[in-house]
Design an enzyme around this catalytic site. Structure first.
Site, PDB file in Angstrom:
ATOM      1  N   ARG A 120       0.797  -1.227   0.000  1.00 47.91           N
ATOM      2  CA  ARG A 120       0.000   0.000   0.000  1.00 47.91           C
ATOM      3  C   ARG A 120       0.830   1.278   0.000  1.00 47.91           C
ATOM      4  O   ARG A 120       0.265   2.370  -0.044  1.00 47.91           O
ATOM      5  CB  ARG A 120      -0.952  -0.005   1.191  1.00 47.91           C
ATOM      6  CG  ARG A 120      -1.997  -1.119   1.098  1.00 47.91           C
ATOM      7  CD  ARG A 120      -2.960  -1.072   2.262  1.00 47.91           C
ATOM      8  NE  ARG A 120      -4.031  -2.034   2.096  1.00 47.91           N
ATOM      9  CZ  ARG A 120      -4.019  -3.277   2.580  1.00 47.91           C
ATOM     10  NH1 ARG A 120      -2.964  -3.699   3.256  1.00 47.91           N
ATOM     11  NH2 ARG A 120      -5.032  -4.092   2.382  1.00 47.91           N
ATOM     12  N   ALA A 186      -3.696 -11.618  10.794  1.00 48.14           N
ATOM     13  CA  ALA A 186      -4.585 -12.149  11.822  1.00 48.14           C
ATOM     14  C   ALA A 186      -5.792 -12.875  11.251  1.00 48.14           C
ATOM     15  O   ALA A 186      -6.482 -13.579  11.979  1.00 48.14           O
ATOM     16  CB  ALA A 186      -5.059 -11.019  12.741  1.00 48.14           C
ATOM     17  N   ASP A 309     -14.175  -7.654  13.080  1.00 49.17           N
ATOM     18  CA  ASP A 309     -13.093  -7.206  12.204  1.00 49.17           C
ATOM     19  C   ASP A 309     -13.070  -5.688  12.086  1.00 49.17           C
ATOM     20  O   ASP A 309     -12.774  -5.134  11.034  1.00 49.17           O
ATOM     21  CB  ASP A 309     -13.210  -7.848  10.808  1.00 49.17           C
ATOM     22  CG  ASP A 309     -11.967  -7.620   9.948  1.00 49.17           C
ATOM     23  OD1 ASP A 309     -10.869  -7.531  10.506  1.00 49.17           O
ATOM     24  OD2 ASP A 309     -12.104  -7.523   8.718  1.00 49.17           O
ATOM     25  N   LYS A 353     -12.768   1.340  11.095  1.00 52.82           N
ATOM     26  CA  LYS A 353     -13.812   0.603  10.390  1.00 52.82           C
ATOM     27  C   LYS A 353     -15.179   0.692  11.058  1.00 52.82           C
ATOM     28  O   LYS A 353     -16.208   0.567  10.390  1.00 52.82           O
ATOM     29  CB  LYS A 353     -13.423  -0.878  10.290  1.00 52.82           C
ATOM     30  CG  LYS A 353     -12.520  -1.248   9.136  1.00 52.82           C
ATOM     31  CD  LYS A 353     -12.426  -2.769   9.091  1.00 52.82           C
ATOM     32  CE  LYS A 353     -11.486  -3.273   8.017  1.00 52.82           C
ATOM     33  NZ  LYS A 353     -11.442  -4.754   8.038  1.00 52.82           N
ATOM     34  N   ASN A 413     -12.205   2.238   5.166  1.00 51.40           N
ATOM     35  CA  ASN A 413     -11.153   1.228   5.174  1.00 51.40           C
ATOM     36  C   ASN A 413      -9.805   1.918   4.961  1.00 51.40           C
ATOM     37  O   ASN A 413      -9.653   3.099   5.250  1.00 51.40           O
ATOM     38  CB  ASN A 413     -11.447   0.157   4.122  1.00 51.40           C
ATOM     39  CG  ASN A 413     -10.873  -1.195   4.483  1.00 51.40           C
ATOM     40  OD1 ASN A 413      -9.666  -1.356   4.610  1.00 51.40           O
ATOM     41  ND2 ASN A 413     -11.734  -2.192   4.656  1.00 51.40           N
ATOM     42  N   TRP A 414      -8.815   1.201   4.423  1.00 51.30           N
ATOM     43  CA  TRP A 414      -7.453   1.745   4.368  1.00 51.30           C
ATOM     44  C   TRP A 414      -7.246   2.897   3.390  1.00 51.30           C
ATOM     45  O   TRP A 414      -6.346   3.721   3.612  1.00 51.30           O
ATOM     46  CB  TRP A 414      -6.447   0.631   4.046  1.00 51.30           C
ATOM     47  CG  TRP A 414      -6.506   0.158   2.619  1.00 51.30           C
ATOM     48  CD1 TRP A 414      -7.216  -0.895   2.140  1.00 51.30           C
ATOM     49  CD2 TRP A 414      -5.832   0.741   1.502  1.00 51.30           C
ATOM     50  NE1 TRP A 414      -7.043  -1.005   0.790  1.00 51.30           N
ATOM     51  CE2 TRP A 414      -6.193  -0.012   0.367  1.00 51.30           C
ATOM     52  CE3 TRP A 414      -4.967   1.827   1.334  1.00 51.30           C
ATOM     53  CZ2 TRP A 414      -5.726   0.278  -0.907  1.00 51.30           C
ATOM     54  CZ3 TRP A 414      -4.498   2.124   0.063  1.00 51.30           C
ATOM     55  CH2 TRP A 414      -4.876   1.344  -1.043  1.00 51.30           C
ATOM     56  N   CYS A 625      -9.024 -20.002  -2.640  1.00 50.96           N
ATOM     57  CA  CYS A 625      -9.011 -19.255  -3.897  1.00 50.96           C
ATOM     58  C   CYS A 625      -9.783 -17.950  -3.831  1.00 50.96           C
ATOM     59  O   CYS A 625      -9.666 -17.113  -4.737  1.00 50.96           O
ATOM     60  CB  CYS A 625      -9.618 -20.109  -5.015  1.00 50.96           C
ATOM     61  SG  CYS A 625      -9.073 -21.828  -5.060  1.00 50.96           S
ATOM     62  N   HIS A 629      -9.921 -14.956  -6.657  1.00 53.34           N
ATOM     63  CA  HIS A 629     -10.913 -15.302  -7.685  1.00 53.34           C
ATOM     64  C   HIS A 629     -12.350 -14.990  -7.289  1.00 53.34           C
ATOM     65  O   HIS A 629     -13.260 -15.239  -8.080  1.00 53.34           O
ATOM     66  CB  HIS A 629     -10.779 -16.781  -8.054  1.00 53.34           C
ATOM     67  CG  HIS A 629      -9.488 -17.111  -8.736  1.00 53.34           C
ATOM     68  ND1 HIS A 629      -9.266 -16.856 -10.067  1.00 53.34           N
ATOM     69  CD2 HIS A 629      -8.337 -17.656  -8.251  1.00 53.34           C
ATOM     70  CE1 HIS A 629      -8.037 -17.245 -10.394  1.00 53.34           C
ATOM     71  NE2 HIS A 629      -7.454 -17.728  -9.314  1.00 53.34           N
ATOM     72  N   MET A 668       0.071 -16.679 -10.637  1.00 54.27           N
ATOM     73  CA  MET A 668      -0.772 -17.719 -10.045  1.00 54.27           C
ATOM     74  C   MET A 668       0.088 -18.628  -9.178  1.00 54.27           C
ATOM     75  O   MET A 668       0.922 -19.384  -9.691  1.00 54.27           O
ATOM     76  CB  MET A 668      -1.447 -18.534 -11.160  1.00 54.27           C
ATOM     77  CG  MET A 668      -2.161 -19.795 -10.666  1.00 54.27           C
ATOM     78  SD  MET A 668      -3.549 -19.431  -9.562  1.00 54.27           S
ATOM     79  CE  MET A 668      -3.838 -21.051  -8.845  1.00 54.27           C
TER      80      MET A 668
END
Length: 720
Positions: A120, A186, A309, A353, A413-414, A625, A629, A668
């Site tokens: 970031r 975490a 969270d 958050k 958020n961030w 995944c 995805h 991948m």
């Protein structure tokens, strides 16, 4: 390794040190994460104004064909822009020409390729570039050449920790420059969080501070950990505890402190992590440490005993503002108030958050004020006498499940907010989306953390519809704790924010537009089509007397896993660019050719004989995944949509890619631990998702389920 691509003209080197990063009035460079130690994400430059912004044009654009993630923020010093893209690949770009000077690829470890977050940000100090790597390394590069100066491993080999945040650097009172870094992890297994400082010249460790206590039988590292342990119950250390500081850290030269924003618990579910209750310090807190020694000074916990969270790892912005309400002074017990309403206060501005906006006294850590930024249902309000939220009944999923606002993505958020001392407003990339929590079948007496159940919650397997969330740019007055204006933006995610002394607020949007708003009214006064959506953050700086704006664009980041919600804008897989764009008044460059947005068409594969039982097992295997995805195999725009890929139709080809790593060169990773049976189960799950078409009745049932949860929560809140 570093690759030099061309030479640049020699220019006088700026000294980036404590004095430079303490100077909020000089907008020449943007050397640190939030520009200066204050981390306001504000530029005092005003060559570009509301009057002439219509003349703003593209100076150059540089496409990065070999990286996958531009959800980041650059820095700039002396006419060179430095940007960390993808797996911490550092690029140095000449501002005048837009040409790449050098790049450095730290070659992230294979295991950490599974983390789709990217890096970031980075920082500049004393002729060096500092950045972290997903595999836990921290390194320093020579800013002129891109050659490695030093490198150190900040985590343990093969643990669940990884780095995605930007380091910060300052010179301590002993004359020794320090670089600090935290980590994430975490959400992925056993993690006990910490931050570590290193000598900025050599990489040698100086001090480390743990975020949560370990096993009391092993003793405590300091009195703060001993104090924190009294707020935990059960055997939390078996699960790590969490508290990861993966983003927000701010150095305060006035008090010689560093403020750390800490993360969620591990597991998320507090009933499993700390079955006897407790606040679980120092989760979801702002913690002040002595910058020289790392000793604890104070803390403020935004979400005691958190279970949703609700990270406090969002921006920690330093400001000095006048608190007009005398009660605000009283709420801080008079400390640092100078005894009068309207007196200047040194404060922290913080929008974590959980949906509240906090103003915290920097001297004492006492709460001054806290108000809801938008739709918040988990708590009624924050009690200013105690500093604690007053929770609504049922939000801790006491009956097995709960639906709350905000959800785990947070109201903020961030992507960074920006504070303008000119307008006195904070500009916040906000979004509204519910969170669904379900811990049915999990008993604290028998539950054990496993790779398939790290959070202590039932998995969420359904696609997220594109209307499940919304986003806005929110202008907030931190003194009155009221909204000044709010402008909706497309989709449910948006990029970081830059405010300028020219009266403008810049933001990249998920629909691919780079937009300038009037800072006073929110009105859009300029826009540019970047050719791809952005979650990155823009910066502004001056070279040869000319003000520039630079923004990264590229559709990837942590929000890409939300299925149709993320996919709605049509940024598909690797078809669309990852690029860096730079603007100035009079710019007349054109973008490179860019494919238009498009939508995925799943492949049926009629010859594939689907086994529903295998597909159900494959749903659990697919958890590995989902980050890349997307939920329910609906790709959100980073990795290819597996429903539309030919590869899963062939067991041999699918095995070669997924287990043997045939496409590692294209990003991948390989999952060597998967068995033949699990590969086949995955195939059946993907085919099931490719053929899935929800009936009207299924849509109605799902909608009414969530409506019922909201009604039940309302009734509990009313005491029924």
């Amino acid at each position: 390794m570093a690759m030099s691509l061309m030479g640049g003209a020699a220019h006088a080197a700026s000294t980036i040190d404590n004095a430079a990063l303490s100077n909020d009035a000089d907008g020449t460079n943007w050397a640190a994460n939030g520009r200066t130690f204050s981390e306001t994400h504000f530029s005092p430059l005003k060559q570009i104004t509301t009057q002439n912004v219509g003349q703003l044009g593209l100076v150059w654009a540089l496409d990065f064909d070999d990286v996958w993630n531009m959800a980041t923020m650059p820095v700039e010093v002396d006419g060179v822009v430095y940007v960390a893209a993808g797996y911490s690949v550092i690029h140095a770009v000449d501002v005048r020409s837009g040409q790449l000077l050098w790049k450095y690829d730290p070659k992230v470890g294979e295991k950490k390729m599974r983390m789709a977050w990217g890096i970031r940000g980075l920082t500049y100090w004393n002729g060096k570039i500092y950045a972290g790597v997903q595999d836990g390394r921290l390194f320093a590069l020579d800013a002129k050449t891109g050659t490695l100066v030093w490198e150190t491993q900040t985590t343990e080999p093969d643990d669940n920790r990884y780095i995605t945040g930007a380091p910060r650097v300052w010179r301590g009172s002993d004359g020794r420059a320090r670089v600090i870094i935290g980590h994430g992890g975490a959400d992925f297994g056993h993690v006990r969080a910490y931050v570590t400082t290193y000598d900025a010249e050599t990489g040698q460790p100086i001090w480390r501070w743990w975020m949560v206590p370990g096993n009391p039988a092993d003793g405590f590292e300091n009195k703060a950990m001993e104090m924190a342990a009294k707020t935990w119950t059960g055997e939390w250390w078996k699960y790590g505890g969490g508290g990861t500081a993966w983003n927000a850290m701010t150095y305060d030269p006035k008090y010689n402190r560093v403020y750390i924003g800490t993360g969620n618990g591990s597991p998320w579910n507090a009933k499993l992590r700390s079955p006897g209750g407790g606040d679980n310090l120092f989760l979801c807190s702002v913690v002040a440490l002595d910058a020289d020694t790392g000793e604890y000074v104070w803390h403020y916990q935004t979400t005691p005993g958190e279970s949703w969270d609700f990270n406090s790892t969002m921006d920690i912005t330093l400001a000095t503002i006048k608190i007009d309400d005398a009660q605000g002074c009283a709420s801080a017990a008079g400390a640092g108030c100078a005894g009068a309403a309207g007196a200047p206060r040194d404060v922290i501005l913080h929008a974590p958050k959980n949906g509240f906006f906090y103003v915290i006294d920097r001297a004492t850590g006492k709460l001054i004020s806290a108000e809801k930024l938008g739709k918040v249902t988990w708590a009624k309000y924050v009690d200013l006498k105690t500093g604690r939220p007053v929770e609504n009944p049922g939000v801790r999923y006491e009956d097995g499940e709960a639906l709350t606002f905000p959800g785990s993505a947070g109201l903020h958020n961030w992507p960074p907010m920006s504070y303008s001392p000119d307008t006195g407003l904070v500009y916040i990339p906000a979004h509204e989306m519910a969170g669904y929590y379900n811990d049915k079948g999990r008993d604290p007496k028998t539950w054990t953390m496993t790779p398939d159940d790290v959070m202590g919650l039932r998995g969420f397997f359904d696609d997220v519809p594109k209307n499940a969330g919304s986003a806005s740019l929110l202008a907030w007055n931190p003194v009155t704790q009221k909204k000044a204006w709010e402008e909706p933006v497309p989709g449910a995610n948006n990029g970081g924010v830059l405010a300028t002394a020219g009266g403008l607020v810049f933001q990249g949007q998920s629909d691919g537009k780079f937009v300038a708003h009037d800072a006073q009214t929110g009105k859009i006064v300029w826009r540019f089509d970047m050719g791809v959506g952005s979650m990155g953050a823009p910066i502004s700086y001056e070279v040869d007397g000319r003000q520039y704006i630079t923004v990264p664009a590229g559709w990837a980041g942590g929000q890409m896993l939300l299925g149709s919600l993320s996919a709605q804008h049509g940024w598909v897989g690797r078809d669309h660019p990852r690029r860096l764009l730079t603007f100035a008044i009079g710019g007349d460059a054109r973008l490179p050719p860019t494919p238009p947005p498009s939508q995925v068409t799943p492949i049926d594969g009629p010859s594939f004989q689907l086994d529903p039982a295998l597909a159900e097992k494959g749903k659990l295997v697919y958890n590995r995944c989902v980050i890349c995805h997307g939920v329910s195999a609906v790709a959100g725009g980073y990795a290819p949509d597996l429903r539309a890929s030919q590869i899963p139709l062939s067991t041999a080809a699918f095995t070669a890619v997924v287990r043997d790593g045939a496409l590692m060169s294209r990003g991948m990773p390989k999952f060597a631990e998967l068995s033949d049976e699990e590969i086949i189960e995955l195939q059946h799950y993907i085919r099931d998702r490719a053929r899935y078409r929800p009936t009207t009745w299924e849509k109605i049932k799902t909608a009414w389920h969530f409506i019922g949860l909201m009604i039940k929560m309302k009734l509990k809140a009313w005491g029924w």
